[in-house]
Design an enzyme around this catalytic site. Structure first.
Site, PDB file in Angstrom:
ATOM      1  N   GLY A  48       6.318  64.397   1.204  1.00  0.00           N
ATOM      2  CA  GLY A  48       7.602  64.303   0.910  1.00  0.00           C
ATOM      3  C   GLY A  48       7.896  64.272  -0.716  1.00  0.00           C
ATOM      4  O   GLY A  48       8.889  63.950  -1.316  1.00  0.00           O
ATOM      5  N   ASN A  65       8.653  67.200  -2.621  1.00  0.00           N
ATOM      6  CA  ASN A  65       9.709  67.787  -2.941  1.00  0.00           C
ATOM      7  C   ASN A  65      10.820  67.075  -2.395  1.00  0.00           C
ATOM      8  O   ASN A  65      12.016  67.077  -3.064  1.00  0.00           O
ATOM      9  CB  ASN A  65       9.497  69.053  -2.018  1.00  0.00           C
ATOM     10  CG  ASN A  65       8.684  70.210  -2.654  1.00  0.00           C
ATOM     11  OD1 ASN A  65       9.199  70.878  -3.678  1.00  0.00           O
ATOM     12  ND2 ASN A  65       7.288  70.363  -2.323  1.00  0.00           N
ATOM     13  N   LYS A 101      13.028  72.873  22.607  1.00  0.00           N
ATOM     14  CA  LYS A 101      13.493  72.770  21.197  1.00  0.00           C
ATOM     15  C   LYS A 101      14.675  72.521  21.140  1.00  0.00           C
ATOM     16  O   LYS A 101      15.607  71.982  20.091  1.00  0.00           O
ATOM     17  CB  LYS A 101      13.080  74.199  20.575  1.00  0.00           C
ATOM     18  CG  LYS A 101      13.195  74.309  19.281  1.00  0.00           C
ATOM     19  CD  LYS A 101      13.117  75.609  18.431  1.00  0.00           C
ATOM     20  CE  LYS A 101      11.638  75.888  18.075  1.00  0.00           C
ATOM     21  NZ  LYS A 101      11.180  75.586  16.829  1.00  0.00           N
ATOM     22  N   HIS A 126       8.287  77.894  -0.066  1.00  0.00           N
ATOM     23  CA  HIS A 126       6.845  78.235   0.351  1.00  0.00           C
ATOM     24  C   HIS A 126       5.820  78.455  -0.586  1.00  0.00           C
ATOM     25  O   HIS A 126       6.136  79.112  -1.603  1.00  0.00           O
ATOM     26  CB  HIS A 126       6.908  79.294   1.347  1.00  0.00           C
ATOM     27  CG  HIS A 126       5.646  80.007   2.001  1.00  0.00           C
ATOM     28  ND1 HIS A 126       5.277  79.203   3.019  1.00  0.00           N
ATOM     29  CD2 HIS A 126       4.810  80.630   1.681  1.00  0.00           C
ATOM     30  CE1 HIS A 126       4.175  79.970   3.356  1.00  0.00           C
ATOM     31  NE2 HIS A 126       3.716  80.622   2.657  1.00  0.00           N
TER      32      HIS A 126
HETATM   33  C1  GRF Z   1       5.056  72.155  -0.247  1.00  0.00           C
HETATM   34  O1  GRF Z   1       3.670  72.734  -0.705  1.00  0.00           O
HETATM   35  C2  GRF Z   1       5.831  73.340   0.451  1.00  0.00           C
HETATM   36  O2  GRF Z   1       5.798  74.583  -0.165  1.00  0.00           O
HETATM   37  C3  GRF Z   1       5.355  73.361   1.728  1.00  0.00           C
HETATM   38  O3  GRF Z   1       4.841  71.970   2.305  1.00  0.00           O
HETATM   39  C4  GRF Z   1       4.406  71.264   1.086  1.00  0.00           C
HETATM   40  C5  GRF Z   1       5.263  70.095   1.240  1.00  0.00           C
HETATM   41  O4  GRF Z   1       4.756  69.131   0.436  1.00  0.00           O
HETATM   42  N1  GRF Z   1       6.305  74.036   2.617  1.00  0.00           N
HETATM   43  P1  GRF Z   1       5.554  67.865  -0.125  1.00  0.00           P
HETATM   44  O5  GRF Z   1       5.708  67.208   1.599  1.00  0.00           O
HETATM   45  O6  GRF Z   1       7.089  68.269  -0.408  1.00  0.00           O
HETATM   46  O7  GRF Z   1       4.839  66.948  -1.015  1.00  0.00           O
END
Ligand code: GRF
Length: 189
Positions: free
Chosen positions: A15, A17, A68, A112
């Site tokens: 988490g 991001n 789903k 990504h």
């Molecule tokens: C990131 O590298 C994102 O690009 C990918 O998963 C990772 C998540 O990292 N989709 P975080 O959980 O936000 O630290």
């Protein structure tokens, strides 16, 4: 009345991001409010980050739903209750299905850790390292039915000529936070 967009962030694990975006919203660097964190791995570290930032968390076990669609209907209900207008995927390790795609068409974005269309799918950083590329990167894109194949919104390149995965991952994550915040600022402001 506030003109801030109400957004949901979906995450499965660490988490970082999530936290970078949520803080940027709380500091008015993005014209949005994170009204809910959706997590498909109860107890993942992202849920602690959310609680610290006083953001409601919806924790679900996908396997406990018959399909789903049933799983996503529960999420959709919560999103509606919180009046969510836009969905941000941040390390959400699950393909979005029709229930959410139909309701939030062109309103779901993902980040990504590669320069798409290169290295879609899991462990993009490992894929790129194994391939031997010298320019890595990150991509923010709209989410559609394909795996990491929706329309690209923004990208950042990261030249790197080493072989230290940890060092590279730190560079990628730092760049992700900056790119995701600036991209969301343009999309939502
Ligand atoms: C990131 O590298 C994102 O690009 C990918 O998963 C990772 C998540 O990292 N989709 P975080 O959980 O936000 O630290």
């Amino acid at each position: 009345m506030s003109d801030k967009k109400k957004i949901a962030i979906f995450a499965s694990g660490n988490g970082s991001n999530f936290e970078a975006i949520a803080r940027a919203c709380q500091q008015d660097r993005i014209n949005a409010e994170v009204v809910i964190c959706v997590c498909d791995h109860p107890g993942a570290y992202v849920t602690e980050r959310a609680k610290r930032l006083e953001i409601p968390v919806l924790e679900l076990r996908p396997k406990s739903y018959p399909s789903k669609a049933d799983y996503e209907k529960v999420i959709l209900e919560a999103l509606k209750k919180h009046e969510v207008e836009f969905i941000v995927l941040a390390g959400y390790m699950r393909i979005i299905g029709d229930v959410l795609l139909n309701e939030y068409t062109n309103k779901i974005v993902n980040i990504h850790p590669s320069l798409l269309p290169a290295f879609p799918g899991v462990d993009a950083i490992g894929q790129a390292l194994n391939y031997g590329v010298k320019v890595f990167g990150v991509t923010v894109h709209f989410v559609d039915h394909t795996l990491d194949g929706g329309k690209i919104i923004s990208q950042a390149a990261i030249p790197y000529d080493g072989n230290d995965r940890e060092e590279l991952e730190a560079m990628v994550h730092a760049r992700e936070h900056v790119l995701y915040i600036s991209t969301l600022r343009s999309l939502l402001n």
